[in-house]
Design a protein around this motif. Structure first.
Motif, PDB file in Angstrom:
ATOM      1  N   MET A 183     -55.622 -23.001 -29.390  1.00 45.61           N
ATOM      2  CA  MET A 183     -56.376 -23.112 -28.152  1.00 45.61           C
ATOM      3  C   MET A 183     -57.744 -23.749 -28.385  1.00 45.61           C
ATOM      4  SD  MET A 183     -54.343 -22.485 -25.899  1.00 45.61           S
ATOM      5  CE  MET A 183     -55.279 -22.430 -24.371  1.00 45.61           C
ATOM      6  N   GLY A 184     -57.932 -24.204 -29.609  1.00 49.03           N
ATOM      7  CA  GLY A 184     -59.066 -25.078 -29.842  1.00 49.03           C
ATOM      8  C   GLY A 184     -60.378 -24.363 -30.081  1.00 49.03           C
ATOM      9  N   SER A 185     -60.325 -23.104 -30.387  1.00 47.61           N
ATOM     10  CA  SER A 185     -61.559 -22.412 -30.698  1.00 47.61           C
ATOM     11  C   SER A 185     -62.099 -22.971 -32.006  1.00 47.61           C
ATOM     12  CB  SER A 185     -61.248 -20.914 -30.827  1.00 47.61           C
ATOM     13  OG  SER A 185     -62.267 -20.284 -31.520  1.00 47.61           O
ATOM     14  N   SER A 186     -63.290 -23.554 -31.941  1.00 50.79           N
ATOM     15  CA  SER A 186     -63.784 -24.317 -33.090  1.00 50.79           C
ATOM     16  C   SER A 186     -64.001 -23.438 -34.318  1.00 50.79           C
ATOM     17  CB  SER A 186     -65.071 -25.021 -32.713  1.00 50.79           C
ATOM     18  OG  SER A 186     -65.991 -24.046 -32.252  1.00 50.79           O
ATOM     19  N   ILE A 223     -55.210 -14.849 -24.586  1.00 54.77           N
ATOM     20  CA  ILE A 223     -54.790 -16.167 -24.088  1.00 54.77           C
ATOM     21  C   ILE A 223     -55.193 -16.316 -22.625  1.00 54.77           C
ATOM     22  CG2 ILE A 223     -52.821 -17.696 -23.690  1.00 54.77           C
ATOM     23  CD1 ILE A 223     -51.372 -16.232 -25.967  1.00 54.77           C
ATOM     24  N   ALA A 224     -54.935 -15.263 -21.865  1.00 55.21           N
ATOM     25  CA  ALA A 224     -55.306 -15.310 -20.446  1.00 55.21           C
ATOM     26  C   ALA A 224     -56.795 -15.037 -20.264  1.00 55.21           C
ATOM     27  CB  ALA A 224     -54.480 -14.293 -19.665  1.00 55.21           C
ATOM     28  N   GLU A 225     -57.288 -14.057 -21.021  1.00 57.35           N
ATOM     29  CA  GLU A 225     -58.672 -13.638 -20.803  1.00 57.35           C
ATOM     30  C   GLU A 225     -59.668 -14.691 -21.275  1.00 57.35           C
ATOM     31  OE1 GLU A 225     -58.671  -9.838 -22.743  1.00 57.35           O
ATOM     32  OE2 GLU A 225     -57.409  -8.966 -21.157  1.00 57.35           O
ATOM     33  N   LYS A 226     -59.469 -15.188 -22.495  1.00 59.31           N
ATOM     34  CA  LYS A 226     -60.444 -16.118 -23.049  1.00 59.31           C
ATOM     35  C   LYS A 226     -60.177 -17.561 -22.630  1.00 59.31           C
ATOM     36  CE  LYS A 226     -62.806 -17.377 -27.290  1.00 59.31           C
ATOM     37  NZ  LYS A 226     -62.817 -17.360 -28.740  1.00 59.31           N
ATOM     38  N   PRO A 257     -54.424 -16.282 -14.220  1.00 55.67           N
ATOM     39  CA  PRO A 257     -53.652 -16.263 -15.459  1.00 55.67           C
ATOM     40  C   PRO A 257     -53.501 -14.844 -16.014  1.00 55.67           C
ATOM     41  CG  PRO A 257     -55.852 -17.159 -15.838  1.00 55.67           C
ATOM     42  CD  PRO A 257     -55.754 -16.903 -14.374  1.00 55.67           C
ATOM     43  N   GLU A 258     -52.299 -14.561 -16.469  1.00 55.31           N
ATOM     44  CA  GLU A 258     -52.018 -13.223 -17.007  1.00 55.31           C
ATOM     45  C   GLU A 258     -51.105 -13.351 -18.212  1.00 55.31           C
ATOM     46  OE1 GLU A 258     -51.314  -9.677 -14.063  1.00 55.31           O
ATOM     47  OE2 GLU A 258     -50.424 -11.505 -13.276  1.00 55.31           O
ATOM     48  N   VAL A 259     -51.055 -12.289 -18.997  1.00 55.72           N
ATOM     49  CA  VAL A 259     -50.038 -12.204 -20.038  1.00 55.72           C
ATOM     50  C   VAL A 259     -49.016 -11.191 -19.551  1.00 55.72           C
ATOM     51  CG1 VAL A 259     -49.554 -11.533 -22.413  1.00 55.72           C
ATOM     52  CG2 VAL A 259     -51.626 -12.821 -21.872  1.00 55.72           C
ATOM     53  N   VAL A 260     -47.795 -11.644 -19.312  1.00 56.12           N
ATOM     54  CA  VAL A 260     -46.801 -10.736 -18.732  1.00 56.12           C
ATOM     55  C   VAL A 260     -45.546 -10.663 -19.591  1.00 56.12           C
ATOM     56  CG1 VAL A 260     -47.536 -10.910 -16.324  1.00 56.12           C
ATOM     57  CG2 VAL A 260     -45.969 -12.597 -17.241  1.00 56.12           C
TER      58      VAL A 260
END
Lengths: 380, 352
Positions: A183-186, A223-226, A257-260
């Motif tokens: 997700m590209g977090s540096s 994934i959804a939260e950040k 967005p959610e993680v389900v």
């Protein structure tokens, strides 16, 4: 009810696909979704689902194939271990054709007299150790959170039995840190090939049902939260996958967005605490190298000190060698969803399943191998 | 009793082994002459094929290395549209092999021979030191009379598949491959399956004599139906399209293969044939196949069409890597399409 058939049911899948298409039109934009599980890769290609997806749904095949992400330095070590006198390598089948940087695989070592045995479970490796007290059995511990608990269990069994000719070379990888990295977090990706990966656009994740079976939903919530990205745990039959994609589009439309959990018949939201406990007992989290993605912090499993007698890294004093990046290979870009396999200049030319250059071509579950084997040129 | 190296020495011990086991069970007038070669009388063109057999374990549900050595070569000869008549048989035996094991294998070869109506007319035996082979290796070579073809293309051949033909399969896929894998590795979750090892020459003789217009006959052994059809598609420069909903797979084979991440399309068969005929001959060919116990589940699994004109471009114009001259496409249960490629080597079970 025969699950394996009903979730393949053509009429039901077609009806679901029609609904998915309508929903996608309602959303009106393209969605690039990534799966990170070899079984999803194979299922999407093998069922023909890929050829039926609405054109606005772009399938990206991420780092979900355990063989593919096993680092070349680790593969080189497999071969060094196999060539040691008195060592029997016990391994899952699909590792034996993976080439090391010098092009040799365990198959080649075997042809030179190394003893390499394919097993279906780490317990089979313990059996081999029992039957060959004069030899040292090294089990190649490869895979994600899915295979690691069984290997931890085997280590506990070996310790209980006082087996002194059995060890595990742990090359396990953890899925959530890799998704973080993607997700590209540096701060997560360290090497240069991974840097380019960070610019790929991923709109949603199809999460691996097998891994979620162990981890539950919690470790994926970032994934959804950040990253504000929908993610759904999906089963492996075509209907499971279409249903999950439908849910992704719904989330996109709703803008929440959610993680389900879309695989409730197998996965508990809380995962499997007993399996996690056994993992924790035997392994500690460590930094590790991913083939094609580079070093990802806290994304591997090392055997804890109290099990050092069963740790092949300790027993054989293994230092992973530096390996050079493969010239021209774009596996890092494929794994991170930047390009399709066919956009790699080596694909199908220098790099084929018969003669793989990059990691994604080495296992049948790899993105490039699946593309080569199932997609090819049928779209006339 | 265990086999000693002496039995391969050419002396009395060799003679005892030959007489007490091979001549006794392969009993026929040509072999009994015990000359250096067999004298055969044949009037038509001859089909010939050879194959060597190694399998672990030697015995498995539905057969053993001996039945394979007979059925495999008989079928290979028959696939040319021939009537198999005679086999040669060479054994390479490992010192220390239990003679009872050898005799058991020879007895099952003998019954496979009489069922196929074929004779072993010449043979050879070597005994090698322990470790130089895995218990027993068998080579058989077969010859048969070509049944005069009524088809304008000549005898059946992998080169003869034509646009508009249909692809028939004589029964379920993968039984042999999964059975041997399960027996070798003691896979407890695979149960109730047996090899389909069988000779198909009688079925083929009827197909040749009654249908006549048979374009291709092949037995999908190692590599399975998918690999064999790839060979045919390449030889004939055509596309073969299979329909997943028609593919015959036994439920327990499907389940076992699925658990191992294996595809029955790539698993070996030892008693099945692929038959490619013009569409108007389909019904007649299927009836003949189904009248035979070994072909009772015969079905049409697909069709042959011309290759698409552009073989090297895909939808996006990208490099596809496929420069082949034939291809096999599967229409899946859901109606999607995918390629069925040839595998690199034996199918390997996946990690998870």
């Amino acid at each position: 009810m025969d699950f394996s058939h009903s979730f393949h049911d053509a009429a039901m899948c077609k009806a679901l696909l029609a609904k998915l298409d309508m929903q996608l039109q309602k959303y009106g934009k393209e969605i690039r979704f990534m799966e990170v599980c070899g079984t999803h890769t194979v299922s999407i290609f093998q069922s023909g689902l890929r050829s039926l997806l609405p054109s606005g749904l772009i399938h990206l095949s991420g780092p979900g194939c355990p063989v593919c992400v096993t680092h070349d330095a680790e593969v080189a070590t497999f071969i060094q271990l196999a060539e040691k006198e008195n060592v029997i390598i016990a391994t899952f089948g699909d590792l034996i054709r993976v080439p090391a940087p010098d092009g040799r695989s365990l198959k080649h070592a075997q042809a030179n007299g190394a003893r390499v045995q394919i097993v279906y479970s780490p317990l089979d490796a313990i059996q081999i150790a029992k039957e060959n007290p004069q030899s040292d059995v090294v089990f190649l511990g490869v895979g994600f959170e899915t295979t690691a608990p069984a290997i931890a269990g085997a280590l506990l069994t070996a310790k209980k039995m006082g087996l002194n000719n059995f060890s595990v070379f742990s090359c396990h990888k953890l899925v959530p840190p890799a998704l973080h990295a993607l997700m590209g977090s540096s701060d997560t990706l360290i090497d240069s090939s991974a840097e380019s990966a960070s610019s790929a656009r991923i709109d949603a994740f199809l999460l691996p049902g097998h891994v979620a079976l162990i981890l539950g939903l919690e470790p994926f919530k970032f994934i959804a939260e950040k990253y504000k990205c929908p993610a759904i745990v999906a089963g492996f039959e075509p209907a499971d996958i279409i249903h999950a994609l439908y849910s992704i589009v719904e989330q996109k439309i709703a803008g929440v967005p959610e993680v389900v959990n879309g695989y409730k018949r197998a996965v508990d939201d809380a995962g499997n605490p007993a399996a996690r406990a056994i993992l924790d007992k035997v392994f500690s989290v460590c930094d590790t190298q991913w083939r094609g993605l580079g070093l990802i912090p806290q994304s591997g499993l090392a055997i804890r000190g109290e099990f050092a007698d069963f740790d092949a890294k300790v027993r054989y004093d293994i230092q992973l060698v530096e390996t050079k990046p493969l010239p021209g290979c774009k596996c890092g870009d494929v794994l991170s969803g930047k390009i399709n396999p066919s956009e790699c200049p080596l694909f199908g030319k220098r790099c084929t399943p018969q003669n793989p250059t990059g990691p994604c071509m080495v296992s049948t579950e790899g993105s490039c191998a699946a593309w080569y084997n199932y997609q090819g040129i049928i779209l006339d | 009793m265990k086999l000693l190296l002496d039995a391969g020495s050419g002396g009395r011990a060799s003679m005892r082994l030959i007489n007490d086991i091979f001549v006794k069970h392969f009993d026929n007038d040509i072999l009994a002459k015990m000359d250096d070669a067999a004298l055969l009388h044949m009037s038509s063109p001859i089909a010939m094929s050879t194959d060597s057999y190694t399998v672990s374990p030697l015995f498995f549900p539905g057969g053993d290395i001996g039945t394979l050595a007979v059925h495999g070569t008989v079928n290979d000869v028959a696939m040319l549209g021939a009537r198999p008549k005679y086999l040669s048989c060479a054994f390479i035996l490992e010192e220390g092999l239990e003679l009872e094991v050898l005799e058991k294998i020879v007895i099952s070869m003998s019954s496979a021979l009489s069922e196929a109506g074929v004779k072993i007319v010449t043979g050879d035996t070597k005994v090698v030191p322990k470790g130089a082979c895995d218990q027993i290796f068998i080579n058989t070579t077969g010859i048969g009379e070509i049944i005069p073809p009524t088809c304008s293309l000549g005898s059946p051949s992998g080169h003869n598949a034509k646009e508009g033909d249909v692809i028939l399969l004589s029964g379920s896929m993968g039984d042999h491959g999964l059975t041997v894998m399960a027996a070798r590795d003691n896979l407890s979750f695979v149960s109730d399956i047996a090899s389909d090892s069988a000779s198909l020459n009688h079925m083929i003789e009827r197909l040749m004599l009654e249908v006549g217009d048979i374009h291709v006959l092949r037995d999908p052994t190692r590599g399975g139906v998918a690999t064999t059809l790839n060979e045919i598609a390449e030889q004939s420069c055509v596309r073969c399209t299979l329909f997943e909903d028609r593919l015959p797979v036994k439920e327990n084979v499907r389940a076992g293969a699925s658990l191992l991440g294996l595809d029955p399309l790539y698993l070996a068969n030892e008693g099945k044939l692929l038959c490619i005929v013009p569409k108007d001959k389909m019904q007649q060919a299927l009836e003949i196949m189904r009248a035979d116990e070994k072909g009772k589940d015969a079905v049409c699994i697909g069709e042959v069409s011309a290759l698409p004109s552009s073989k090297t471009d895909n939808q996006s114009g990208n490099n596809t890597g496929h420069e082949k001259t034939g291809q096999v496409v599967l229409v899946t249960l859901m109606g999607g399409k995918r390629l069925l490629n040839m595998l690199e080597g034996a199918p390997l079970p996946r990690i998870c």
